[in-house]
Enzyme design. Structure first.
Site, PDB file in Angstrom:
ATOM      1  N   GLY A 139      22.050  -5.502 -15.151  1.00 30.88           N
ATOM      2  CA  GLY A 139      20.951  -4.980 -15.954  1.00 30.88           C
ATOM      3  C   GLY A 139      19.715  -6.418 -15.549  1.00 30.88           C
TER       4      GLY A 139
ATOM      5  N   TYR B 296      28.242 -19.129 -13.612  1.00 29.33           N
ATOM      6  CA  TYR B 296      28.790 -21.359 -13.585  1.00 29.33           C
ATOM      7  C   TYR B 296      29.362 -21.462 -14.296  1.00 29.33           C
ATOM      8  CZ  TYR B 296      25.107 -21.243 -17.253  1.00 29.33           C
ATOM      9  OH  TYR B 296      24.051 -21.373 -17.950  1.00 29.33           O
TER      10      TYR B 296
ATOM     11  N   ASP C 218      13.529 -15.773 -11.710  1.00 30.46           N
ATOM     12  CA  ASP C 218      15.238 -15.269 -11.982  1.00 30.46           C
ATOM     13  C   ASP C 218      15.291 -14.823 -10.350  1.00 30.46           C
ATOM     14  OD1 ASP C 218      15.704 -16.369 -14.231  1.00 30.46           O
ATOM     15  OD2 ASP C 218      16.117 -14.427 -15.530  1.00 30.46           O
TER      16      ASP C 218
ATOM     17  N   LYS D  26      14.875 -12.565 -24.020  1.00 28.89           N
ATOM     18  CA  LYS D  26      14.126 -12.583 -22.753  1.00 28.89           C
ATOM     19  C   LYS D  26      13.133 -10.980 -22.675  1.00 28.89           C
ATOM     20  CE  LYS D  26      16.889 -15.430 -18.906  1.00 28.89           C
ATOM     21  NZ  LYS D  26      17.425 -15.076 -18.073  1.00 28.89           N
TER      22      LYS D  26
ATOM     23  N   SER E 153      23.175 -25.942 -23.763  1.00 29.98           N
ATOM     24  CA  SER E 153      21.686 -25.022 -22.860  1.00 29.98           C
ATOM     25  C   SER E 153      21.867 -26.574 -21.263  1.00 29.98           C
ATOM     26  CB  SER E 153      20.758 -25.232 -22.974  1.00 29.98           C
ATOM     27  OG  SER E 153      20.006 -24.658 -21.605  1.00 29.98           O
TER      28      SER E 153
ATOM     29  N   ALA F  38      19.577  -9.899 -14.891  1.00 30.63           N
ATOM     30  CA  ALA F  38      19.178 -10.525 -13.839  1.00 30.63           C
ATOM     31  C   ALA F  38      19.449  -9.487 -12.558  1.00 30.63           C
ATOM     32  CB  ALA F  38      21.129 -11.435 -14.129  1.00 30.63           C
TER      33      ALA F  38
ATOM     34  N   GLY G 103      25.686  -5.146 -10.616  1.00 29.08           N
ATOM     35  CA  GLY G 103      25.422  -4.837 -11.786  1.00 29.08           C
ATOM     36  C   GLY G 103      24.100  -4.909 -11.508  1.00 29.08           C
TER      37      GLY G 103
ATOM     38  N   PRO H 148      26.475   3.824 -14.038  1.00 29.40           N
ATOM     39  CA  PRO H 148      26.077   4.409 -12.630  1.00 29.40           C
ATOM     40  C   PRO H 148      24.513   4.589 -12.864  1.00 29.40           C
ATOM     41  CG  PRO H 148      28.257   5.893 -13.122  1.00 29.40           C
ATOM     42  CD  PRO H 148      27.941   4.981 -14.141  1.00 29.40           C
TER      43      PRO H 148
ATOM     44  N   GLY I 170      26.764 -19.923  -9.183  1.00 31.02           N
ATOM     45  CA  GLY I 170      26.259 -20.188 -10.123  1.00 31.02           C
ATOM     46  C   GLY I 170      24.757 -21.231 -10.919  1.00 31.02           C
TER      47      GLY I 170
HETATM   48  P1  ATR Z   1      22.322 -10.169 -17.682  1.00 29.77           P
HETATM   49  O1  ATR Z   1      20.989 -10.091 -18.571  1.00 29.77           O
HETATM   50  O2  ATR Z   1      23.073 -11.060 -17.821  1.00 29.77           O
HETATM   51  O3  ATR Z   1      22.442  -9.309 -16.591  1.00 29.77           O
HETATM   52  P2  ATR Z   1      22.926  -7.734 -19.293  1.00 29.77           P
HETATM   53  O4  ATR Z   1      21.629  -6.769 -19.086  1.00 29.77           O
HETATM   54  O5  ATR Z   1      23.407  -7.232 -20.316  1.00 29.77           O
HETATM   55  O6  ATR Z   1      23.202  -8.694 -18.754  1.00 29.77           O
HETATM   56  O7  ATR Z   1      23.961  -7.258 -17.630  1.00 29.77           O
HETATM   57  C1  ATR Z   1      24.631  -7.321 -17.521  1.00 29.77           C
HETATM   58  C2  ATR Z   1      25.427  -6.038 -16.095  1.00 29.77           C
HETATM   59  O8  ATR Z   1      27.130  -6.391 -16.143  1.00 29.77           O
HETATM   60  C3  ATR Z   1      24.884  -5.014 -16.671  1.00 29.77           C
HETATM   61  O9  ATR Z   1      25.011  -4.307 -15.422  1.00 29.77           O
HETATM   62  C4  ATR Z   1      26.841  -4.229 -16.653  1.00 29.77           C
HETATM   63  O10 ATR Z   1      27.171  -3.317 -16.501  1.00 29.77           O
HETATM   64  P3  ATR Z   1      26.893  -2.009 -17.789  1.00 29.77           P
HETATM   65  O11 ATR Z   1      25.751  -1.264 -17.360  1.00 29.77           O
HETATM   66  O12 ATR Z   1      27.595  -1.032 -17.163  1.00 29.77           O
HETATM   67  O13 ATR Z   1      27.572  -2.599 -19.225  1.00 29.77           O
HETATM   68  C5  ATR Z   1      28.130  -5.430 -16.165  1.00 29.77           C
HETATM   69  N1  ATR Z   1      29.202  -5.976 -16.515  1.00 29.77           N
HETATM   70  C6  ATR Z   1      29.243  -5.990 -18.094  1.00 29.77           C
HETATM   71  N2  ATR Z   1      30.650  -6.899 -18.243  1.00 29.77           N
HETATM   72  C7  ATR Z   1      31.320  -5.881 -17.058  1.00 29.77           C
HETATM   73  C8  ATR Z   1      32.441  -5.701 -16.903  1.00 29.77           C
HETATM   74  N3  ATR Z   1      33.633  -6.059 -17.422  1.00 29.77           N
HETATM   75  N4  ATR Z   1      32.318  -5.015 -15.834  1.00 29.77           N
HETATM   76  C9  ATR Z   1      31.834  -4.530 -14.551  1.00 29.77           C
HETATM   77  N5  ATR Z   1      30.944  -4.689 -15.319  1.00 29.77           N
HETATM   78  C10 ATR Z   1      29.926  -5.072 -16.486  1.00 29.77           C
END
Ligand code: ATR
Length: 291
Positions: A143, A232, A117, A84, A32, A145, A141, A167, A253
């Protein structure tokens, strides 16, 4: 228990008068950058009785760690992977953390959770002179973040579109944020990338050791676009290299990391810290280091 042990060791090894303790909990936590970032700000502000430590807390110990932190008088904790979401079930939440469903900052004295964030990401854009109001923003993405960032951007009047590998997750996030937020599969990225004013990567694609990967290439971007990667490690990702090739303006980042920390610092202390000092501490640590 790690929270007590780390604190006792830190106090024993320190010549400082560490009365005001903050920290970060995660698993793993040893890489960290938050301690370097926050301690640099304390030093610059002359807060010599403040100290920020990293605590290794395993998922099964999370509840006890928070209770011990409170008992030990720790003022505030940042929260990172994998805690989190779990922390949302253990503390009161402000409205923003509740809608995101994730916490990165806990005021331990009041056991209240926040999420900085999204506001950190907006701050990173603003620092680069970018106002998001009325701009078309492509978020890659869906997820944790992405959730934080999407709500913050929508609050500030951005015209959002979310694309994700899964999707259905993009659809759920878009519909949760607002009726007019667009969504699609990441396979349709090409048709949106060129038409967006701002592109934000919230996925780990391009992170060490997969440094040659990028979801989009220079032919899909253009001059004057803003391209922001929250990865980052490395600081200059393949995405940012491709963006530069296309003449786009890039934000790395480190800015996201710094500004979520700046916002957390203010939640903890009520003080606006020197962002440049915090950024300098992070970039110095990252120089040559692969996490
Ligand atoms: P964080 O908390 O860091 O956002 P997360 O909740 O695990 O991490 O989310 C990761 C994101 O990156 C998700 O949108 C994931 O897509 P999925 O919902 O399909 O899992 C996306 N992601 C991770 N690896 C990927 C890859 N190789 N190609 C495209 N998207 C990816």
């Amino acid at each position: 228990m790690q929270v007590s042990e780390t604190l006792i060791l830190a106090k024993a090894n320190s010549t400082l008068n560490m009365d005001v303790i903050y920290g970060i909990i995660g698993d793993p936590i040893e890489h960290s950058l938050s301690p370097a970032m926050h301690n640099a700000a304390y030093e610059s502000l002359g807060l010599s009785d403040h100290c920020y430590l990293a605590f290794h807390v395993k998922p099964e110990d999370l509840q006890e760690a928070l209770a011990r932190a409170k008992a030990l008088g720790i003022r505030g904790l940042n929260v990172t992977i994998p805690h989190k979401e779990a922390v949302t079930r253990l503390v009161d939440l402000d409205a923003n953390a509740r809608r995101i469903g994730a916490v990165n900052t806990v005021d331990i004295m009041n056991m209240k959770g926040y999420n900085t964030d999204g506001s950190g990401a907006v701050c990173a854009l603003e620092e680069a002179g970018v106002s998001v109001r009325g701009k078309s923003v492509l978020v890659m993405g869906a997820g944790g973040a992405a959730r934080a960032i999407a709500f913050a951007l929508n609050d500030r009047g951005a015209d959002l579109h979310i694309v994700n590998r899964t999707p259905e997750r993009a659809r759920l996030l878009a519909e949760g944020v607002a009726d007019d937020v667009g969504w699609n599969s990441i396979n349709k990225l090409e048709q949106y990338a060129g038409n967006s004013d701002i592109i934000i990567n919230t996925t780990p694609v391009g992170m060490h050791p997969h440094v040659d990967e990028s979801l989009i290439t220079s032919n899909m971007m253009h001059e004057g676009q803003i391209v922001f990667d929250i990865v980052y490690n490395p600081v200059e990702t393949r995405l940012l290299k491709e963006a530069k090739k296309a003449g786009a303006i890039t934000i790395d980042g480190v800015k996201m990391l710094v500004y979520q920390g700046v916002k957390a610092f203010t939640v903890f202390t009520g003080i606006d810290p020197p962002a440049d000092v915090m950024e300098g501490a992070v970039r110095a640590r990252l120089g040559g280091e692969q996490l």
